[in-house]
Motif scaffolding. Structure first.
Motif, mmCIF file in Angstrom:
data_model
loop_
_atom_site.group_PDB
_atom_site.id
_atom_site.type_symbol
_atom_site.label_atom_id
_atom_site.label_comp_id
_atom_site.label_asym_id
_atom_site.label_seq_id
_atom_site.Cartn_x
_atom_site.Cartn_y
_atom_site.Cartn_z
ATOM 1 N N TYR A 114 0.855 -1.185 0.000
ATOM 2 C CA TYR A 114 0.000 0.000 0.000
ATOM 3 C C TYR A 114 0.891 1.235 0.000
ATOM 4 O O TYR A 114 1.939 1.257 0.636
ATOM 5 N N LEU A 138 -5.036 -9.384 1.726
ATOM 6 C CA LEU A 138 -5.705 -8.115 1.478
ATOM 7 C C LEU A 138 -6.791 -7.759 2.490
ATOM 8 O O LEU A 138 -7.040 -6.612 2.756
ATOM 9 N N ALA A 139 -7.437 -8.720 3.020
ATOM 10 C CA ALA A 139 -8.671 -8.447 3.770
ATOM 11 C C ALA A 139 -8.403 -7.580 4.990
ATOM 12 O O ALA A 139 -7.292 -7.488 5.486
ATOM 13 N N GLY A 140 -9.444 -6.937 5.471
ATOM 14 C CA GLY A 140 -9.310 -5.975 6.546
ATOM 15 C C GLY A 140 -8.727 -6.529 7.815
ATOM 16 O O GLY A 140 -8.262 -5.780 8.666
ATOM 17 N N GLY A 141 -8.716 -7.795 7.982
ATOM 18 C CA GLY A 141 -8.185 -8.369 9.206
ATOM 19 C C GLY A 141 -6.684 -8.483 9.237
ATOM 20 O O GLY A 141 -6.107 -8.960 10.212
ATOM 21 N N HIS A 142 -6.021 -8.033 8.169
ATOM 22 C CA HIS A 142 -4.573 -8.188 8.103
ATOM 23 C C HIS A 142 -3.868 -6.906 8.522
ATOM 24 O O HIS A 142 -4.110 -5.851 7.958
ATOM 25 N N GLU A 143 -2.974 -7.016 9.486
ATOM 26 C CA GLU A 143 -2.197 -5.891 9.972
ATOM 27 C C GLU A 143 -1.282 -5.371 8.884
ATOM 28 O O GLU A 143 -0.654 -6.138 8.159
ATOM 29 N N GLN A 144 -1.229 -4.042 8.780
ATOM 30 C CA GLN A 144 -0.329 -3.416 7.825
ATOM 31 C C GLN A 144 0.908 -2.918 8.555
ATOM 32 O O GLN A 144 0.801 -2.264 9.596
#
Lengths: 114, 114
Positions: free
Chosen positions: A33, A97-103
Motif C-alpha cells: 500500500y 488483502l482483507a481488513g483483518g490483516h495488519e499493515q
C-alpha cells in the motif's frame, strides 16, 4: 525482524521534475500500500497492489503511477512534480488483502519539492 | 464507508490509564476496528485490532460493545514515550476492490506529562 524498507529516505526535487520512490515489503508479504501524508495532515491512501496487480486506487493524482514487481517490491513514479506534492510517503505491506490483516509501515520517504 | 470520530487531543500523566473512545456508527458487519499509533515523521504502527467484545495484547486493550458502534482503546500506565497520535480505523472487510485500504481520519493527539 525484517521491516518494510523505503528508499530514498529523503528526496529534494524541483517543480516539474520526476521522482521514483521504492518500497521493499516484509519477506513473504504479497500486498503493498502507498500512503501520502502532507504536513500536519493525516495519511491518505493512494494505491495498493496484491500479487503484482493493482488492487485498489485512492486519491492518487494522474501524474503518479505505481507498480509491483515480480519480487514484490513496489515503485511509485511521480511526474510533473508540484509544490503540493511535498509530503511524507509511506509504504505498508501485509500478508493478504482483507481488513483483518495488519499493515506494517515503512519509515517513509520525505519528498520536498522546491 | 464507516466514518470514525475520536477526540482531537487528550492529556494524561505518567502511570495513569488512558482510555480513548472512537465512534463508528456505520460500521459494516465484516469490518474490523483497528488502532494505530504514530510518532512524528514515522510510519504508523499497529497497536491492536478487534471485531467484537474485548481484545488484549501486551500494550493495550480494545473494548467493543455488542452494537459495535464505538470502541475504546485502553492504554495501561502510560509513560512519556506514549505521547503520539492514535488513530482509530475501520479496516474494510471483504468488499471487493477496496480490500485492505486504511482510512485515516483525524487522530487523537495524546500527550503524557511527567
Amino acid at each position: 525482524a525484517a521491516g518494510v524498507i523505503q528508499s530514498p529516505r529523503h528526496l529534494i526535487k524541483e517543480k516539474r521534475e520526476t521522482a521514483t520512490l521504492k518500497c521493499y515489503p516484509i519477506p513473504r508479504h504479497d500486498t503493498v500500500y502507498w500512503y501520502q501524508q502532507g504536513p500536519g495532515q493525516d495519511p491518505q491512501f493512494l494505491i495498493s497492489f496484491y500479487e503484482k496487480m493493482q488492487s485498489d486506487k485512492g486519491s492518487i493524482p494522474d501524474r503518479f503511477s505505481a507498480q509491483q514487481f515480480s519480487d514484490y517490491h513496489s515503485e511509485l513514479n511521480m511526474s510533473s512534480l508540484e509544490l503540493g506534492d511535498s509530503a511524507l510517503y509511506f509504504c505498508a505491506s501485509s500478508s493478504g488483502l482483507a481488513g483483518g490483516h495488519e499493515q506494517y509501515f515503512g519509515p517513509g520517504t520525505r519528498l520536498t519539492v522546491t | 464507508l464507516a466514518k470514525t470520530t475520536q477526540p482531537i487531543s487528550m492529556d494524561s500523566y505518567e502511570g495513569q490509564e488512558v482510555n480513548i473512545t472512537c465512534s463508528h456508527n456505520n460500521i459494516a458487519t465484516n469490518d474490523y476496528i483497528t488502532w494505530y499509533q504514530q510518532f512524528p515523521s514515522q510510519g504508523p504502527r499497529f497497536i491492536i485490532q478487534g471485531y467484537k467484545t474485548k481484545v488484549t495484547n501486551e500494550v493495550a486493550s480494545l473494548f467493543i460493545p455488542a452494537d459495535r458502534k464505538s470502541s475504546t482503546l485502553s492504554l495501561p500506565r502510560v509513560s512519556l514515550s506514549d505521547t503520539a497520535v492514535y488513530y482509530c480505523l475501520v479496516a474494510l472487510g471483504d468488499r471487493g476492490s477496496t480490500l485492505g485500504r486504511l482510512y485515516f481520519g483525524r487522530g487523537t493527539q495524546l500527550t503524557v506529562w511527567p
